[in-house]
Design a protein around this motif. Structure first.
Motif, PDB file in Angstrom:
ATOM      1  N   LEU A  53      60.365  21.425  52.588  1.00 35.96           N
ATOM      2  CA  LEU A  53      59.466  22.557  52.414  1.00 35.96           C
ATOM      3  C   LEU A  53      58.206  22.162  51.647  1.00 35.96           C
ATOM      4  CD1 LEU A  53      62.139  25.252  51.491  1.00 35.96           C
ATOM      5  CD2 LEU A  53      61.096  24.838  53.728  1.00 35.96           C
ATOM      6  N   ARG A  54      58.116  20.900  51.258  1.00 37.61           N
ATOM      7  CA  ARG A  54      56.972  20.428  50.473  1.00 37.61           C
ATOM      8  C   ARG A  54      55.976  19.672  51.354  1.00 37.61           C
ATOM      9  NH1 ARG A  54      60.874  17.614  45.974  1.00 37.61           N
ATOM     10  NH2 ARG A  54      61.945  19.522  45.266  1.00 37.61           N
ATOM     11  N   ALA A  55      54.727  19.709  50.955  1.00 36.23           N
ATOM     12  CA  ALA A  55      53.694  18.965  51.669  1.00 36.23           C
ATOM     13  C   ALA A  55      53.975  17.462  51.564  1.00 36.23           C
ATOM     14  CB  ALA A  55      52.323  19.289  51.096  1.00 36.23           C
ATOM     15  N   TYR A  56      53.610  16.725  52.599  1.00 34.87           N
ATOM     16  CA  TYR A  56      53.798  15.278  52.593  1.00 34.87           C
ATOM     17  C   TYR A  56      52.647  14.621  53.338  1.00 34.87           C
ATOM     18  CZ  TYR A  56      55.510  15.772  57.419  1.00 34.87           C
ATOM     19  OH  TYR A  56      55.617  16.047  58.752  1.00 34.87           O
ATOM     20  N   ASN A  57      52.503  13.316  53.183  1.00 28.84           N
ATOM     21  CA  ASN A  57      51.382  12.582  53.750  1.00 28.84           C
ATOM     22  C   ASN A  57      51.882  11.445  54.619  1.00 28.84           C
ATOM     23  OD1 ASN A  57      49.267  10.233  53.632  1.00 28.84           O
ATOM     24  ND2 ASN A  57      48.117  12.094  53.130  1.00 28.84           N
ATOM     25  N   VAL A  58      51.357  11.339  55.836  1.00 29.31           N
ATOM     26  CA  VAL A  58      51.670  10.240  56.753  1.00 29.31           C
ATOM     27  C   VAL A  58      50.373   9.773  57.401  1.00 29.31           C
ATOM     28  CG1 VAL A  58      52.837   9.570  58.886  1.00 29.31           C
ATOM     29  CG2 VAL A  58      54.029  10.991  57.233  1.00 29.31           C
ATOM     30  N   LEU A  59      50.134   8.476  57.350  1.00 29.32           N
ATOM     31  CA  LEU A  59      48.963   7.872  57.988  1.00 29.32           C
ATOM     32  C   LEU A  59      47.665   8.547  57.547  1.00 29.32           C
ATOM     33  CD1 LEU A  59      50.408   7.435  61.613  1.00 29.32           C
ATOM     34  CD2 LEU A  59      50.316   5.740  59.776  1.00 29.32           C
ATOM     35  N   GLY A  60      47.598   8.887  56.262  1.00 28.28           N
ATOM     36  CA  GLY A  60      46.384   9.462  55.701  1.00 28.28           C
ATOM     37  C   GLY A  60      46.178  10.930  55.960  1.00 28.28           C
ATOM     38  N   ARG A  61      47.173  11.583  56.540  1.00 29.36           N
ATOM     39  CA  ARG A  61      47.040  13.011  56.828  1.00 29.36           C
ATOM     40  C   ARG A  61      48.131  13.790  56.098  1.00 29.36           C
ATOM     41  NH1 ARG A  61      46.824  16.002  62.795  1.00 29.36           N
ATOM     42  NH2 ARG A  61      46.847  18.141  61.985  1.00 29.36           N
ATOM     43  N   THR A  62      47.763  14.928  55.534  1.00 24.81           N
ATOM     44  CA  THR A  62      48.717  15.761  54.816  1.00 24.81           C
ATOM     45  C   THR A  62      49.235  16.874  55.714  1.00 24.81           C
ATOM     46  OG1 THR A  62      47.630  15.321  52.691  1.00 24.81           O
ATOM     47  CG2 THR A  62      49.049  17.275  52.816  1.00 24.81           C
ATOM     48  N   TYR A  63      50.550  17.060  55.693  1.00 27.42           N
ATOM     49  CA  TYR A  63      51.199  18.098  56.485  1.00 27.42           C
ATOM     50  C   TYR A  63      51.866  19.105  55.551  1.00 27.42           C
ATOM     51  CZ  TYR A  63      50.598  14.808  60.340  1.00 27.42           C
ATOM     52  OH  TYR A  63      50.060  13.950  61.272  1.00 27.42           O
ATOM     53  N   GLN A  64      51.633  20.380  55.777  1.00 28.99           N
ATOM     54  CA  GLN A  64      52.229  21.450  54.991  1.00 28.99           C
ATOM     55  C   GLN A  64      53.312  22.142  55.825  1.00 28.99           C
ATOM     56  OE1 GLN A  64      51.829  22.593  51.627  1.00 28.99           O
ATOM     57  NE2 GLN A  64      53.731  23.520  52.382  1.00 28.99           N
ATOM     58  N   PRO A  65      54.570  21.943  55.510  1.00 26.65           N
ATOM     59  CA  PRO A  65      55.641  22.592  56.278  1.00 26.65           C
ATOM     60  C   PRO A  65      55.556  24.120  56.224  1.00 26.65           C
ATOM     61  CG  PRO A  65      56.511  20.780  54.987  1.00 26.65           C
ATOM     62  CD  PRO A  65      55.103  20.989  54.522  1.00 26.65           C
ATOM     63  N   MET A  66      56.067  24.751  57.246  1.00 31.57           N
ATOM     64  CA  MET A  66      56.099  26.209  57.309  1.00 31.57           C
ATOM     65  C   MET A  66      57.086  26.761  56.279  1.00 31.57           C
ATOM     66  SD  MET A  66      56.536  26.784  61.390  1.00 31.57           S
ATOM     67  CE  MET A  66      55.867  25.564  62.534  1.00 31.57           C
ATOM     68  N   SER A  67      56.853  27.992  55.894  1.00 34.46           N
ATOM     69  CA  SER A  67      57.834  28.706  55.089  1.00 34.46           C
ATOM     70  C   SER A  67      58.941  29.192  56.017  1.00 34.46           C
ATOM     71  CB  SER A  67      57.190  29.895  54.395  1.00 34.46           C
ATOM     72  OG  SER A  67      56.778  30.865  55.352  1.00 34.46           O
ATOM     73  N   ALA A  68      60.039  29.624  55.429  1.00 32.57           N
ATOM     74  CA  ALA A  68      61.133  30.152  56.237  1.00 32.57           C
ATOM     75  C   ALA A  68      60.677  31.360  57.044  1.00 32.57           C
ATOM     76  CB  ALA A  68      62.304  30.529  55.334  1.00 32.57           C
ATOM     77  N   GLN A  69      59.849  32.201  56.451  1.00 29.87           N
ATOM     78  CA  GLN A  69      59.361  33.395  57.135  1.00 29.87           C
ATOM     79  C   GLN A  69      58.471  33.031  58.328  1.00 29.87           C
ATOM     80  OE1 GLN A  69      59.203  32.870  53.852  1.00 29.87           O
ATOM     81  NE2 GLN A  69      60.767  34.317  53.151  1.00 29.87           N
ATOM     82  N   GLN A  70      57.634  32.024  58.169  1.00 32.36           N
ATOM     83  CA  GLN A  70      56.777  31.588  59.265  1.00 32.36           C
ATOM     84  C   GLN A  70      57.592  30.973  60.405  1.00 32.36           C
ATOM     85  OE1 GLN A  70      54.351  28.966  56.842  1.00 32.36           O
ATOM     86  NE2 GLN A  70      52.565  30.308  57.043  1.00 32.36           N
ATOM     87  N   ALA A  71      58.627  30.231  60.042  1.00 37.37           N
ATOM     88  CA  ALA A  71      59.394  29.505  61.049  1.00 37.37           C
ATOM     89  C   ALA A  71      60.155  30.432  61.990  1.00 37.37           C
ATOM     90  CB  ALA A  71      60.365  28.546  60.362  1.00 37.37           C
ATOM     91  N   VAL A  72      60.623  31.574  61.487  1.00 34.14           N
ATOM     92  CA  VAL A  72      61.462  32.463  62.290  1.00 34.14           C
ATOM     93  C   VAL A  72      60.792  32.874  63.594  1.00 34.14           C
ATOM     94  CG1 VAL A  72      62.464  34.778  62.380  1.00 34.14           C
ATOM     95  CG2 VAL A  72      62.827  33.349  60.370  1.00 34.14           C
ATOM     96  N   THR A  73      59.510  33.156  63.555  1.00 37.04           N
ATOM     97  CA  THR A  73      58.805  33.649  64.750  1.00 37.04           C
ATOM     98  C   THR A  73      57.976  32.568  65.441  1.00 37.04           C
ATOM     99  OG1 THR A  73      56.946  34.377  63.369  1.00 37.04           O
ATOM    100  CG2 THR A  73      58.690  35.987  63.814  1.00 37.04           C
ATOM    101  N   TYR A  74      58.178  31.326  65.063  1.00 34.31           N
ATOM    102  CA  TYR A  74      57.346  30.240  65.588  1.00 34.31           C
ATOM    103  C   TYR A  74      57.628  29.971  67.061  1.00 34.31           C
ATOM    104  CZ  TYR A  74      55.326  25.535  66.041  1.00 34.31           C
ATOM    105  OH  TYR A  74      54.616  24.428  66.444  1.00 34.31           O
ATOM    106  N   SER A  75      56.559  29.883  67.835  1.00 30.29           N
ATOM    107  CA  SER A  75      56.620  29.534  69.250  1.00 30.29           C
ATOM    108  C   SER A  75      55.361  28.744  69.578  1.00 30.29           C
ATOM    109  CB  SER A  75      56.708  30.803  70.109  1.00 30.29           C
ATOM    110  OG  SER A  75      56.750  30.478  71.484  1.00 30.29           O
ATOM    111  N   ALA A  76      55.478  27.739  70.420  1.00 32.04           N
ATOM    112  CA  ALA A  76      54.308  26.912  70.745  1.00 32.04           C
ATOM    113  C   ALA A  76      54.537  26.198  72.073  1.00 32.04           C
ATOM    114  CB  ALA A  76      54.051  25.889  69.641  1.00 32.04           C
ATOM    115  N   THR A  77      53.463  25.769  72.697  1.00 31.60           N
ATOM    116  CA  THR A  77      53.537  24.912  73.874  1.00 31.60           C
ATOM    117  C   THR A  77      52.806  23.618  73.560  1.00 31.60           C
ATOM    118  OG1 THR A  77      51.538  25.930  74.799  1.00 31.60           O
ATOM    119  CG2 THR A  77      53.662  26.814  75.516  1.00 31.60           C
ATOM    120  N   GLY A  78      53.275  22.538  74.137  1.00 31.28           N
ATOM    121  CA  GLY A  78      52.661  21.242  73.870  1.00 31.28           C
ATOM    122  C   GLY A  78      53.436  20.143  74.558  1.00 31.28           C
TER     123      GLY A  78
END
Length: 268
Positions: A53-78
């Motif tokens: 649930l904590r932000a982390y850094n890979v290859l010079g980029r920071t990623y902020q994980p979703m909260s539990a509330q955000q994750a419940v309704t998450y949908s995406a295409t890719g």
């Protein structure tokens, strides 16, 4: 150290030093269990790995994980890719061991573990996977799936596939929600054609596995199967009619001395 683990232990790490091979690959045909593409991950309520649930850094980029509330309704295409032999047996981002024959996946920002339903937009094939790793960190890919999941989605030969991702959660009654919404009767129909099992153990000794199967079948008053693949016998209790029954039996089995037991499903 937890943040370092998230950074170093990921599905799409380019670090060769941790692994026995430089490039990823599929397993040898004779090593692949015949039933790996038959089952989905069975969603259940699990606590999130705190560091996920904590932000982390890979290859010079920071990623902020979703909260539990955000994750419940998450949908995406890719775009989905898959990872296999190179990472098999190594730790995932939440400290588990990656098994390319299980229905798992890696995502950059979903809490770990999460469950998602993936639909291959080319052929409409679907799979439910348990997200327990971080990645992919190459290009604009949305998710990295295990070899088993890629096989069920029929994307092994292409390497990548355009997919729709929907988070799967359970409501208070144990019914599945897709991106926060109840399944429609049409969506529920495939589940009615599915059988559920609890896999207890895998042994190479047929006499021991059969003795254990007989004892547990009598104890839990349920059928037992011991299919063999490449000299390994897998003890599975079932079939059960639904995910709720499977989870109830799983809890009993784990409390009875088999903490590594897990559920799986297969079409009738």
């Amino acid at each position: 150290m937890l943040l370092l683990l998230l950074t170093l232990v990921s599905a799409c790490s380019s670090n060769y030093g941790r692994y026995q091979q430089r490039n990823d690959s599929a397993p040898q045909a004779h090593e692949v269990p015949h039933d790996i593409a038959m089952h989905d991950a069975v969603p259940k309520v699990e606590p999130y790995y705190p560091a996920s649930l904590r932000a982390y850094n890979v290859l010079g980029r920071t990623y902020q994980p979703m909260s539990a509330q955000q994750a419940v309704t998450y949908s995406a295409t890719g775009q989905a890719s898959w990872y296999g032999q190179k990472f098999h047996g190594h730790l995932t981002a939440n400290g588990e061991v990656y098994d390319m024959y299980q229905m798992t996946a890696a995502h950059k920002t979903l809490p770990l573990p999460s469950y998602v339903r993936l639909t291959n937009l080319k052929n409409d094939k679907q799979v439910i996977v348990r997200v327990n790793d971080r990645g992919p960190f190459h290009g604009h890919r949305l998710i990295d799936v295990s070899y088993a999941a890629a096989k069920k989605l029929d994307m092994l030969n292409h390497g990548v596939a355009n997919i729709k991702l929907d988070v799967v959660t359970l409501d208070e009654s144990g019914q599945m929600l897709i991106a926060g919404k109840p399944l429609t009767p049409q969506q529920n129909a495939p589940e009615l054609q599915t059988e559920y099992y609890v896999q207890v153990a895998a042994l190479s000794d047929s006499s021991k596995i059969n003795k254990l199967a007989k004892g547990l079948a009598a104890l839990y008053q349920i059928g037992a199967q011991t299919p063999e693949e490449n000299g390994v016998f897998r003890l599975r209790l079932g079939p059960l009619k639904d995910t709720s029954s499977a989870q109830q039996l799983l809890k009993k089995v784990q409390q009875g001395g088999y903490p590594n037991a897990f559920t799986l499903s297969a079409p009738q």
